[in-house]
Design an enzyme around this catalytic site. Structure first.
Site, short mmCIF file in Angstrom:
data_model
loop_
_atom_site.label_atom_id
_atom_site.label_comp_id
_atom_site.label_asym_id
_atom_site.label_seq_id
_atom_site.Cartn_x
_atom_site.Cartn_y
_atom_site.Cartn_z
N SER A 1 42.66 30.01 72.60
CA SER A 1 42.50 28.59 72.90
C SER A 1 42.34 27.72 71.66
O SER A 1 42.37 26.48 71.77
CB SER A 1 41.30 28.39 73.82
N GLU B 1 21.12 52.20 12.28
CA GLU B 1 22.46 52.64 11.92
C GLU B 1 22.77 52.53 10.43
O GLU B 1 23.54 53.32 9.91
CB GLU B 1 23.51 51.85 12.71
#
Length: 778
Positions: A473, A100
């Site tokens: 239950s 770059e």
């Protein structure tokens, strides 16, 4: 001396050339002066202030972690991990500069040599080249648009000079490497390292860093997850530049060139499946911080334990699939027409598979050929797979000549396949049944694991916190606990015979409760009744202690009384609870009688590491948290352990521990299956059922649907947890092997209930010692 006629034109040409040169020079000076004046008088005064970079505040997403720092969720428009330049690997910086901005440390923001070279190349009609330095890119990314016009370029140049005057080179590079967009919603190299490779920057090698360094030019074109070929080409350009600059050796260059990279093609992934947890945490943080929650770098540390969460997730997936396959193959998800041409066929398959929702390891595929001994399919990657043998077992009915059209496997059928042991493929299907699992610390209440459904991608509804279901239950222990306060004990005999109740008894209409297995055992102890989950006995107990008393008693455990009926059906769990509520309620028995409020978030930290809020786990429980007598918790615990030794939860015995306790639950018509229990200081609840409340099946119970999830989880969660001993608290006396409250050892004890004392043989009725209950019905 006069000039000869032959030299006069030459002299004139030289004079004109000098005049042209002088004119061009003057014109250039005037243009330069005008440009300089424009830049100084017009552009410079209108340049934006540099606050955005001198006081850089990157948008850091909200991140959710387990208690042991495993990332489980991230929320925000931008994925970004800020990495200070001092912590940036040197090779990562060199990789970037090589491609770059080679002369970054030499120029003042404008690389004139590179700019002129780019201008010549562009004017010459060659491939377009960029002359922007990293500083110019910082100017563009923070302050300007990407529109290509000369006014913007002048602004970019002036901003670059201004930035260079205000910041050091290292500061500029830090801004760039954390702000730049690198594809897959990732901003900055720290985030990209996690997105593409699942690593931190410090863990990357040269080849991986070069791959990332190639992204800024064109994040879409060079995206290794989407365009691996182009990404590889760009990586080679980066590596070549690094070698020419002597940033890497020839050996490093050759090794990186030929290295096979393992790129995450699905983008960002997390350390464990805890999507329901992450969403709950997100909601809590957003309620407090609103939109700032997604940009200020807030980190949330939950109470979830990664190993526990992994175990819970895998257990839910495995056992839901087991249940689903017990109930048969439902047929393909869809059918498509397969074109004759290979290219057109591949396009049709790809389009069909993209429409199918993803589900972990249940891969969509399209059938190409189908026969009773082999099925050939094509998966989303275009690979053709042939499935044979046991892999066809689930879908065997769909391969029969007698199969109905909706069920039959044929070319064009869209199905699911899964890869099992030894990489063998099998036909599967996405379950329709729902499930939930949750575990909490018995003392602190912190969640250790939470799975709100089979698959968050398929359904966002969190069954742990949002599903109000009948407990069946699983509510009985709370009724039995209430009975202990009325003089009952585990040795109390209750008549297990048919019970016919009139409208006067129920306050509504006549009712004849029955046991699930249709059997009645006559006089049995309360211990055995709970272990065997006897419905009639539970109703007799509730009728004796009265509905108002028991209804009020439920509130001690964190249940909402308004969600439970004020009639005798309450004993059979016809009210509504959530799995999270059940976990908190059973924790009271597990910790000796204290209420706990399950909580998820341990601490919230801002982007600077400052603690915004914190909940420290309790090592002990305060006296004001006690809701039931310690004797009650101890005795109830003993009965719940009986459930796991000899009762409906007997499968728990395979874990080989004596400190496990719990209760199965099956609601009417087997619409809900539960198991709630604890051991080793962990309370865990599993549930299975359909969202449309249809039956799980005539042979399904809490013990078959929910209990296997609980067992598989606890096998992992308790691996390093010693068995807990519970000494009997003061105020208890052991009579005939059972514990009774001291005040109920005399005539106040409730020794029998609804037993005809004049019946033949009644005089021989004695309390049954623990451990002698008959084998439970399966």
């Amino acid at each position: 001396m006069t000039a000869s006629p032959t030299t006069l034109p030459q002299w004139i040409n030289r004079r004109n050339a000098i005049r042209g040169f002088i004119f061009a020079g003057v014109a250039a000076l005037i243009a330069g002066a005008l440009l300089l004046a424009y830049l100084l008088l017009v552009v410079a005064p209108n340049l934006p202030a540099l606050d955005a970079i001198t006081d850089y505040r990157p948008k850091i997403p909200l991140r959710i972690y387990t208690a042991d720092n495993a990332l489980i969720g991230e929320f925000g428009e931008e994925h970004r991990d800020f990495v200070a330049i001092k912590d940036m690997p040197e090779m990562m910086k060199k990789s970037l500069l090589a491609i770059e901005d080679k002369r970054f440390y030499e120029h003042n923001g404008i690389d004139w040599r590179r700019a002129l070279g780019a201008a010549r190349a562009n004017l010459g009609g060659g491939s377009k080249q960029g002359g922007s330095t990293i500083t110019m890119q910082v100017a563009r990314n923070f302050f300007l648009t990407r529109d290509k016009f000369y006014g913007r370029k002048l602004n970019e140049v002036m901003l670059a000079l201004k930035i260079e005057a205000a910041l050091s080179k290292e500061q500029i590079l830090e801004l760039y490497m954390n702000q730049i967009y690198l594809g897959q919603r990732s901003f900055g190299f720290g985030s990209a390292a996690q997105t593409y490779f699942g690593k931190s920057l410090s863990e990357l090698d040269v080849a991986e860093m070069a791959m990332l360094a190639g992204l800024p030019q064109n994040p879409a074109r060079h995206n290794p997850a989407v365009n691996p070929k182009r990404a590889k080409q760009r990586q080679r350009v980066v590596l070549k530049s690094m070698r020419e600059l002597d940033y890497i050796t020839e050996d490093q260059y050759q090794k990186a060139l030929h290295e096979t990279l393992h790129v995450r093609n699905r983008g960002q992934q997390f350390d464990t499946h805890a999507e329901y947890v992450a969403e709950l945490a997100r909601q809590a943080v957003y309620a407090q911080f609103k939109e700032d929650a997604y940009t200020k770098g807030i980190s949330v540390y939950t109470t979830i334990v990664k190993a526990d969460q992994d175990a819970a997730y895998e257990s839910v997936r495995r056992n839901v699939l087991n249940y689903d396959q017990r109930h048969g193959y439902r047929g393909p998800e869809a059918f498509i027409t397969l074109p004759a041409g290979e290219e057109e066929r591949d396009d049709a398959i790809e389009e069909a598979l993209q429409r199918r929702p993803s589900s972990d390891r249940l891969i969509p595929a399209v059938v190409l050929e189908a026969g009773p001994k082999a099925v050939k399919v094509q998966n989303p990657g275009g690979e053709e797979i042939t499935i044979t043998g046991d892999g066809l077992r689930l879908a065997a009915p769909a391969l029969s000549d007698k199969a109905k059209d909706a069920l039959r496997l044929r070319p064009g059928a869209v199905i699911r396949i899964t890869q099992g042991a030894k990489n063998a493929w099998a036909i599967s299907q996405v379950p329709q049944v729902a499930a939930a699992f949750v575990s909490v610390d018995a003392v602190s209440g912190g969640y250790h694991a939470m799975v709100g459904g089979f698959d968050y991608n398929l359904q966002k509804f969190n069954h742990v916190t949002q599903a109000w279901r009948q407990p069946g239950s699983a509510i009985k222990p709370f009724v039995y606990s209430a009975a202990l306060e009325k003089g009952f004990s585990p040795a109390t005999l209750i008549n297990d015979v048919p019970l016919d109740l009139t409208g006067a008894d129920t306050g509504n209409e006549a009712w004849s409760p029955r046991n699930d297995d249709g059997k009645f055992d006559g006089p049995i102890t309360m211990r055995t009744a709970l272990a065997e989950s006897k419905n009639v006995v539970s109703v007799r107990i509730l009728r004796s202690i009265t509905v108002p008393y028991a209804h009020n008693y439920l509130g001690k455990f964190g249940f909402d009384p308004a969600k439970h009926p004020k009639n005798l059906t309450m004993a059979l769990g016809t009210g509504s609870v959530t799995p999270a509520q059940m976990a908190g309620a059973y924790a009271v028995f597990a910790n000796g009688g204290y209420t706990v409020e399950p909580y998820l978030i341990a601490r919230i930290v801002d982007g600077d590491g400052k603690i915004l809020s914190e909940t420290k786990p309790r090592a002990t429980l305060p006296d004001d948290a006690r809701v039931i007598d310690p004797r009650n918790a101890f005795v109830t615990d003993g009965m719940l352990r009986e459930v796991t030794r000899t009762g409906t939860g007997g499968a728990v015995a395979r874990l080989g521990r004596h400190d496990l306790a719990g209760k199965t639950g099956t609601s009417s018509d087997a619409v809900d299956g539960w198991f709630a229990g604890y051991g080793g200081g962990i309370v865990a609840v599993s549930w299975m059922g359909y969202d449309d409340s249809k039956s799980l099946g005539g042979k399904e119970f809490g013990a078959t649907a929910a209990l296997p999830i609980w067992i598989d989880y606890m096998k992992v969660a308790m691996r390093d947890r010693p068995a807990q001993e519970r000494p009997a608290p003061a105020g208890l006396t052991q009579v005939d092997g059972e514990w009774l409250y001291d005040e109920f050892t005399g005539d106040a004890a409730r020794r029998t209930l609804d037993i005809d004392e004049t019946a033949p043989g009644a005089e021989n009725i004695v309390p049954v010692p623990p451990g002698t209950a008959p084998a439970p019905a399966q």
